[in-house]
Scaffold this motif. Structure first.
Motif, PDB file in Angstrom:
ATOM      1  N   LEU A 174       0.818  -1.195   0.000  1.00  0.00           N
ATOM      2  CA  LEU A 174       0.000   0.000   0.000  1.00  0.00           C
ATOM      3  C   LEU A 174       0.855   1.248   0.000  1.00  0.00           C
ATOM      4  CD1 LEU A 174      -0.989   1.003   3.447  1.00  0.00           C
ATOM      5  CD2 LEU A 174      -0.822  -1.436   3.162  1.00  0.00           C
ATOM      6  N   GLY A 175       0.284   2.296  -0.557  1.00  0.00           N
ATOM      7  CA  GLY A 175       0.992   3.553  -0.677  1.00  0.00           C
ATOM      8  C   GLY A 175       0.830   4.132  -2.058  1.00  0.00           C
ATOM      9  N   PRO A 176       1.121   5.411  -2.237  1.00  0.00           N
ATOM     10  CA  PRO A 176       0.879   6.076  -3.526  1.00  0.00           C
ATOM     11  C   PRO A 176       1.691   5.527  -4.687  1.00  0.00           C
ATOM     12  CG  PRO A 176       2.058   7.525  -2.005  1.00  0.00           C
ATOM     13  CD  PRO A 176       1.597   6.356  -1.213  1.00  0.00           C
ATOM     14  N   THR A 177       2.788   4.816  -4.425  1.00  0.00           N
ATOM     15  CA  THR A 177       3.572   4.255  -5.527  1.00  0.00           C
ATOM     16  C   THR A 177       3.319   2.762  -5.724  1.00  0.00           C
ATOM     17  OG1 THR A 177       5.506   3.794  -4.126  1.00  0.00           O
ATOM     18  CG2 THR A 177       5.382   5.977  -5.150  1.00  0.00           C
ATOM     19  N   ALA A 178       2.294   2.228  -5.043  1.00  0.00           N
ATOM     20  CA  ALA A 178       2.009   0.793  -5.167  1.00  0.00           C
ATOM     21  C   ALA A 178       1.629   0.404  -6.584  1.00  0.00           C
ATOM     22  CB  ALA A 178       0.898   0.395  -4.196  1.00  0.00           C
ATOM     23  N   ASP A 179       0.818   1.238  -7.239  1.00  0.00           N
ATOM     24  CA  ASP A 179       0.399   0.935  -8.610  1.00  0.00           C
ATOM     25  C   ASP A 179       1.610   0.778  -9.531  1.00  0.00           C
ATOM     26  OD1 ASP A 179      -2.120   1.206  -7.659  1.00  0.00           O
ATOM     27  OD2 ASP A 179      -2.743   2.776  -9.048  1.00  0.00           O
ATOM     28  N   GLN A 180       2.512   1.720  -9.415  1.00  0.00           N
ATOM     29  CA  GLN A 180       3.691   1.700 -10.282  1.00  0.00           C
ATOM     30  C   GLN A 180       4.568   0.498  -9.967  1.00  0.00           C
ATOM     31  OE1 GLN A 180       6.051   5.236  -9.910  1.00  0.00           O
ATOM     32  NE2 GLN A 180       7.675   4.510 -11.288  1.00  0.00           N
ATOM     33  N   LEU A 181       4.734   0.199  -8.701  1.00  0.00           N
ATOM     34  CA  LEU A 181       5.591  -0.900  -8.298  1.00  0.00           C
ATOM     35  C   LEU A 181       5.063  -2.240  -8.802  1.00  0.00           C
ATOM     36  CD1 LEU A 181       7.345  -1.226  -4.896  1.00  0.00           C
ATOM     37  CD2 LEU A 181       6.059  -3.178  -5.744  1.00  0.00           C
ATOM     38  N   LEU A 182       3.735  -2.402  -8.789  1.00  0.00           N
ATOM     39  CA  LEU A 182       3.133  -3.695  -9.115  1.00  0.00           C
ATOM     40  C   LEU A 182       2.565  -3.766 -10.525  1.00  0.00           C
ATOM     41  CD1 LEU A 182       1.249  -4.294  -5.755  1.00  0.00           C
ATOM     42  CD2 LEU A 182       3.251  -5.530  -6.551  1.00  0.00           C
ATOM     43  N   GLU A 183       2.555  -2.637 -11.245  1.00  0.00           N
ATOM     44  CA  GLU A 183       1.942  -2.597 -12.573  1.00  0.00           C
ATOM     45  C   GLU A 183       0.518  -3.144 -12.512  1.00  0.00           C
ATOM     46  OE1 GLU A 183       4.481  -4.662 -15.240  1.00  0.00           O
ATOM     47  OE2 GLU A 183       6.149  -3.267 -15.036  1.00  0.00           O
ATOM     48  N   LEU A 184      -0.290  -2.484 -11.672  1.00  0.00           N
ATOM     49  CA  LEU A 184      -1.630  -2.979 -11.388  1.00  0.00           C
ATOM     50  C   LEU A 184      -2.579  -2.782 -12.561  1.00  0.00           C
ATOM     51  CD1 LEU A 184      -2.070  -1.689  -7.737  1.00  0.00           C
ATOM     52  CD2 LEU A 184      -1.675  -4.013  -8.472  1.00  0.00           C
ATOM     53  N   PRO A 185      -3.601  -3.639 -12.657  1.00  0.00           N
ATOM     54  CA  PRO A 185      -4.635  -3.424 -13.668  1.00  0.00           C
ATOM     55  C   PRO A 185      -5.397  -2.147 -13.381  1.00  0.00           C
ATOM     56  CG  PRO A 185      -5.277  -5.153 -12.137  1.00  0.00           C
ATOM     57  CD  PRO A 185      -3.847  -4.832 -11.835  1.00  0.00           C
ATOM     58  N   ALA A 186      -5.964  -1.554 -14.417  1.00  0.00           N
ATOM     59  CA  ALA A 186      -6.638  -0.268 -14.261  1.00  0.00           C
ATOM     60  C   ALA A 186      -7.900  -0.389 -13.423  1.00  0.00           C
ATOM     61  CB  ALA A 186      -6.972   0.306 -15.642  1.00  0.00           C
ATOM     62  N   GLU A 187      -8.597  -1.507 -13.504  1.00  0.00           N
ATOM     63  CA  GLU A 187      -9.841  -1.676 -12.765  1.00  0.00           C
ATOM     64  C   GLU A 187      -9.555  -1.763 -11.273  1.00  0.00           C
ATOM     65  OE1 GLU A 187     -13.582  -4.804 -12.399  1.00  0.00           O
ATOM     66  OE2 GLU A 187     -11.903  -5.228 -13.719  1.00  0.00           O
ATOM     67  N   VAL A 188     -10.405  -1.102 -10.481  1.00  0.00           N
ATOM     68  CA  VAL A 188     -10.190  -1.054  -9.034  1.00  0.00           C
ATOM     69  C   VAL A 188     -10.105  -2.445  -8.438  1.00  0.00           C
ATOM     70  CG1 VAL A 188     -11.214  -0.360  -6.831  1.00  0.00           C
ATOM     71  CG2 VAL A 188     -11.219   1.221  -8.759  1.00  0.00           C
ATOM     72  N   HIS A 189     -10.989  -3.346  -8.843  1.00  0.00           N
ATOM     73  CA  HIS A 189     -11.003  -4.695  -8.290  1.00  0.00           C
ATOM     74  C   HIS A 189     -10.419  -5.707  -9.276  1.00  0.00           C
ATOM     75  CE1 HIS A 189     -14.353  -3.746  -5.140  1.00  0.00           C
ATOM     76  NE2 HIS A 189     -13.178  -3.290  -4.805  1.00  0.00           N
ATOM     77  N   GLY A 190      -9.492  -5.276 -10.109  1.00  0.00           N
ATOM     78  CA  GLY A 190      -8.892  -6.165 -11.074  1.00  0.00           C
ATOM     79  C   GLY A 190      -7.981  -7.195 -10.439  1.00  0.00           C
ATOM     80  N   VAL A 191      -7.913  -8.376 -11.051  1.00  0.00           N
ATOM     81  CA  VAL A 191      -7.070  -9.471 -10.582  1.00  0.00           C
ATOM     82  C   VAL A 191      -6.169  -9.891 -11.733  1.00  0.00           C
ATOM     83  CG1 VAL A 191      -7.032 -11.827  -9.684  1.00  0.00           C
ATOM     84  CG2 VAL A 191      -8.846 -10.245  -8.967  1.00  0.00           C
ATOM     85  N   ARG A 192      -4.885 -10.068 -11.444  1.00  0.00           N
ATOM     86  CA  ARG A 192      -3.934 -10.477 -12.483  1.00  0.00           C
ATOM     87  C   ARG A 192      -3.120 -11.655 -11.979  1.00  0.00           C
ATOM     88  NH1 ARG A 192      -0.314  -6.391 -12.579  1.00  0.00           N
ATOM     89  NH2 ARG A 192       1.341  -7.606 -11.667  1.00  0.00           N
ATOM     90  N   ALA A 193      -3.034 -12.702 -12.791  1.00  0.00           N
ATOM     91  CA  ALA A 193      -2.258 -13.877 -12.412  1.00  0.00           C
ATOM     92  C   ALA A 193      -0.782 -13.535 -12.345  1.00  0.00           C
ATOM     93  CB  ALA A 193      -2.496 -15.006 -13.409  1.00  0.00           C
ATOM     94  N   LEU A 194      -0.068 -14.183 -11.419  1.00  0.00           N
ATOM     95  CA  LEU A 194       1.371 -14.020 -11.287  1.00  0.00           C
ATOM     96  C   LEU A 194       2.081 -15.218 -11.904  1.00  0.00           C
ATOM     97  CD1 LEU A 194       1.592 -12.813  -7.574  1.00  0.00           C
ATOM     98  CD2 LEU A 194       2.011 -11.426  -9.613  1.00  0.00           C
ATOM     99  N   PRO A 195       3.237 -15.001 -12.490  1.00  0.00           N
ATOM    100  CA  PRO A 195       4.015 -16.140 -12.992  1.00  0.00           C
ATOM    101  C   PRO A 195       4.422 -17.047 -11.839  1.00  0.00           C
ATOM    102  CG  PRO A 195       5.316 -14.120 -13.032  1.00  0.00           C
ATOM    103  CD  PRO A 195       3.921 -13.707 -12.721  1.00  0.00           C
ATOM    104  N   GLY A 196       4.218 -18.327 -12.000  1.00  0.00           N
ATOM    105  CA  GLY A 196       4.561 -19.273 -10.945  1.00  0.00           C
ATOM    106  C   GLY A 196       3.455 -19.518  -9.948  1.00  0.00           C
ATOM    107  N   GLY A 197       2.295 -18.886 -10.152  1.00  0.00           N
ATOM    108  CA  GLY A 197       1.160 -19.100  -9.253  1.00  0.00           C
ATOM    109  C   GLY A 197       0.852 -17.882  -8.405  1.00  0.00           C
ATOM    110  N   GLY A 198      -0.412 -17.811  -7.968  1.00  0.00           N
ATOM    111  CA  GLY A 198      -0.853 -16.671  -7.184  1.00  0.00           C
ATOM    112  C   GLY A 198      -1.384 -15.550  -8.072  1.00  0.00           C
ATOM    113  N   PHE A 199      -1.698 -14.427  -7.453  1.00  0.00           N
ATOM    114  CA  PHE A 199      -2.283 -13.326  -8.199  1.00  0.00           C
ATOM    115  C   PHE A 199      -2.112 -12.021  -7.437  1.00  0.00           C
ATOM    116  CE2 PHE A 199      -5.530 -15.488  -5.668  1.00  0.00           C
ATOM    117  CZ  PHE A 199      -6.095 -14.454  -4.944  1.00  0.00           C
TER     118      PHE A 199
END
Length: 358
Positions: free
Chosen positions: A144-169
């Motif tokens: 969490l924090g104002p740079t979290a989006d940039q750090l994680l390359e989050l999806p644009a949708e507020v409740h978006g879910v993105r799979a992680l390589p190797g499992g998880g999301f």
């Protein structure tokens, strides 16, 4: 379940009676960790949360029938929040959902995981679902924090879910401090690897102290801590966020509709400012009193880096915002910004000024 991240340098474990036992309380500078969450990004070990997997072709329609949320419309790659209510509309469980690749993943409070799982398994009947405990498979980290989006390359949708390589999301969710936040749900075997990856990317380690203080500041309840056996969704601010008002046919729905359409809930969740000069702090479950009369219940108590000692509390709706309160051993005042009525906001600000002048 004890996190392997407690071996991280500086990690101080949460107390044995804490709802976050098993993970770090702080890493040597809890106020600095809070400030970092408001200016950059921090990563919090929340791997004590329980995880339940619900695979099966009928998982969404089945969860739709059991929960307060419109899960039927939850698409692959989306997340949401939901509640399990009893027949009288009282909150039993709070669920955070993510639907991905044929499975709906649920994470919930560690103390309620087994009872929630037992209920879900009891309600399977002939549905094409197979709920199981996946706490040994996946673990929750929160960035969490104002740079979290940039750090994680989050999806644009507020409740978006993105799979992680190797499992998880990665699941983007509303943030405790009004800034950006995401849950990074990773294979438990790779928990330390992901922690190192996130900290090397720029996220500062932060403990449950920081996470809880920022959550309390925002007025976001935690089931079983800020709620009791009588809590209905309206009292805790879960309407719209975890309750869909245009769906029916789930346990407790009659109470939700009746209170929403015909009246106001008997209590409301408020933010309390506590007298910092008191010798002791209130504890979760302590009474909130006014002129010696019990008017509420203390939930989470936290030390905030700017606001000082604060707490969430469920208080009777009839208690005016400017009422002088006592929470456990401490004088308390309702934060005016946690009350919606304009006239009460003005009265609450006056009461808060009196408390700070003690």
């Amino acid at each position: 379940m004890t996190s392997p991240l407690l071996s991280t340098p500086g990690a101080t474990p949460a107390a044995e009676d804490s709802p976050d036992v098993g993970v770090a309380w702080h890493y040597g500078d809890p106020f600095g960790e809070q400030r970092a969450a408001t200016t950059r990004a921090v990563v919090v070990d929340r791997s004590n949360r329980g995880v339940i997997a619900v695979p099966g072709g009928e998982r969404r329609s089945w969860l739709h029938s059991l929960t307060s949320q419109h899960v039927l419309g939850l698409a692959d790659g989306q997340g949401t929040e939901a509640l399990i209510l009893d027949v009288n509309g009282r909150v039993e469980h709070h669920l955070v959902l993510a639907d991905l690749d044929g499975t709906t993943w649920i994470d919930t409070e560690p103390t309620s995981t087994q009872s929630l799982l037992a209920y879900l398994q009891k309600m399977v009947f002939w549905a094409d679902v197979a709920p199981r405990d996946a706490s040994d498979e996946l673990a929750v980290l929160t960035v969490l924090g104002p740079t979290a989006d940039q750090l994680l390359e989050l999806p644009a949708e507020v409740h978006g879910v993105r799979a992680l390589p190797g499992g998880g999301f990665v699941r983007r969710m509303p943030a405790p401090a009004g800034s950006h936040a995401a849950d990074v749900v990773v294979p438990r075997a790779a928990l330390a690897t992901w922690w190192q990856r996130l900290t090397e990317a720029g996220a500062r380690p932060a403990g449950s102290w920081a996470h809880e203080a920022l959550r309390v500041e925002q007025g976001r309840p935690r089931a079983g801590v800020d709620t009791d056996e009588r809590t209905i969704p309206h009292e805790a601010g879960w309407i719209h966020r975890a309750v869909h008002l245009d769906k029916g046919c789930y346990r407790g729905q009659e109470t939700v509709a009746r209170v929403h359409n015909l009246g106001k809930p008997p209590r409301r969740l408020v933010l309390l400012h506590l007298d910092g000069s008191a010798d002791a702090r209130p504890q979760t479950g302590d009474d909130v009193t006014a002129a010696g009369r019990v008017v509420g219940r203390v939930g989470t108590v936290a030390e905030h880096h700017e606001l000082g000692p604060i707490a969430l509390a469920l208080v009777k709706r009839t208690v005016p915002a400017d009422t002088e309160l006592v929470a456990g051993p401490s004088a308390a005042a309702i934060d005016p910004d946690s009350v919606t009525e304009d006239t009460e906001v003005q009265a609450g600000r006056a009461a808060l000024s009196r408390l700070r002048g003690r």
